[in-house]
Design a protein around this motif. Sequence first.
Motif, PDB file in Angstrom:
ATOM      1  N   GLU A 228      58.143 -14.278 -43.237  1.00  0.00           N
ATOM      2  CA  GLU A 228      56.120 -15.221 -43.013  1.00  0.00           C
ATOM      3  C   GLU A 228      55.753 -14.891 -44.901  1.00  0.00           C
ATOM      4  O   GLU A 228      55.121 -13.339 -44.725  1.00  0.00           O
ATOM      5  N   MET A 229      55.705 -16.009 -45.112  1.00  0.00           N
ATOM      6  CA  MET A 229      55.090 -15.078 -46.710  1.00  0.00           C
ATOM      7  C   MET A 229      53.312 -15.511 -46.547  1.00  0.00           C
ATOM      8  O   MET A 229      52.499 -15.532 -45.588  1.00  0.00           O
ATOM      9  N   GLY A 230      52.684 -14.317 -47.184  1.00  0.00           N
ATOM     10  CA  GLY A 230      51.204 -13.886 -46.835  1.00  0.00           C
ATOM     11  C   GLY A 230      50.404 -16.003 -48.023  1.00  0.00           C
ATOM     12  O   GLY A 230      49.408 -15.395 -47.125  1.00  0.00           O
ATOM     13  N   ASP A 231      51.208 -16.265 -48.648  1.00  0.00           N
ATOM     14  CA  ASP A 231      50.117 -17.671 -49.481  1.00  0.00           C
ATOM     15  C   ASP A 231      50.977 -19.082 -48.521  1.00  0.00           C
ATOM     16  O   ASP A 231      52.021 -18.803 -49.192  1.00  0.00           O
ATOM     17  N   PRO A 232      49.717 -19.506 -47.979  1.00  0.00           N
ATOM     18  CA  PRO A 232      50.152 -20.672 -47.172  1.00  0.00           C
ATOM     19  C   PRO A 232      51.527 -21.516 -48.506  1.00  0.00           C
ATOM     20  O   PRO A 232      52.103 -22.831 -47.415  1.00  0.00           O
ATOM     21  N   LEU A 233      50.949 -21.761 -49.412  1.00  0.00           N
ATOM     22  CA  LEU A 233      51.157 -22.849 -50.567  1.00  0.00           C
ATOM     23  C   LEU A 233      52.401 -22.335 -51.216  1.00  0.00           C
ATOM     24  O   LEU A 233      53.325 -23.021 -51.521  1.00  0.00           O
ATOM     25  N   ALA A 234      53.764 -21.413 -50.762  1.00  0.00           N
ATOM     26  CA  ALA A 234      54.776 -20.505 -50.717  1.00  0.00           C
ATOM     27  C   ALA A 234      55.696 -22.558 -49.731  1.00  0.00           C
ATOM     28  O   ALA A 234      56.726 -22.297 -50.426  1.00  0.00           O
ATOM     29  N   ALA A 235      55.107 -22.684 -48.862  1.00  0.00           N
ATOM     30  CA  ALA A 235      55.956 -24.293 -48.242  1.00  0.00           C
ATOM     31  C   ALA A 235      55.644 -24.830 -49.110  1.00  0.00           C
ATOM     32  O   ALA A 235      56.482 -26.233 -48.274  1.00  0.00           O
ATOM     33  N   VAL A 236      54.689 -25.493 -50.243  1.00  0.00           N
ATOM     34  CA  VAL A 236      54.514 -26.959 -50.701  1.00  0.00           C
ATOM     35  C   VAL A 236      55.511 -26.711 -51.659  1.00  0.00           C
ATOM     36  O   VAL A 236      55.445 -25.721 -53.251  1.00  0.00           O
TER      37      VAL A 236
END
Length: 255
Positions: A228-236
């Motif tokens: 689970e990535m700490g920075d949610p922008l990793a999904a964009v």
Amino acid sequence: MSGWTALILAGSRPGRDAFAEEYGAKFKALIHVCGTPMVTRVTQALLGSGSVERIRVLTQDPVAIADVLPQESRVMLGVSQGSIAQTLEHVMADPETRFPLLVTTADHALLDPGMVEDFIAKAQGADMAIGLVEKTPLMQRLPATKRTWLKFRGGAYSGANLFAFATPEAMKAVELWRGVEQDRKKGWRMIAALGPALLMGSLLRLRTLQQTLDKVGGKLGLNIRAVEMGDPLAAVDVDKSEDYVLVTAILEGRT
């Protein structure tokens, strides 16, 4: 574990790429975002990671890609195969390939060294790891964004286009992926391919994401980890015009 080899998947689908043409590019990896080709951005992010020793950019058109890559000895070009899974199988079967492998895509325009280091740190010790972002933090950061969500007990997740393969044994997971990669945007079909018990467990939310991956890993003889990535922008990533507008706004500080 140190000395990671990063693979950037910069291939294109057969035929015309209308999305790339919309932005004056030959194919998607070469689309400029805030003045810089996406594949250049991703390469620079990986070069900024202290854990990545070498980078291989895989594409059907190495000549076009070469012109926009940083002139750095750690960056190499290679030819991609007909699909993502076929490309990974080819690389992982090559005796010259040095593991562990970090795999990402050329359209991951928001990737930065912090995301890379976060993923690698959390992937340590697993045969295979998959980067994901849970829905709640991403929707808090970008309330209007639309993503493909895989729903499990405890949360819904979107992919972060980050994968780790520690050894050649992880090819067993890639072989499974090859059978369903045409349905990669249809999460339930991917789960159904793993068996009816896993499908029902997901539909009824009887298992967490990690419990589901433990089941898959048990079938394959692999330790598969959800990161689970700490920075949610990793999904964009940038897969369509709406993504391009969103990513540009984020990079310009308007969102």
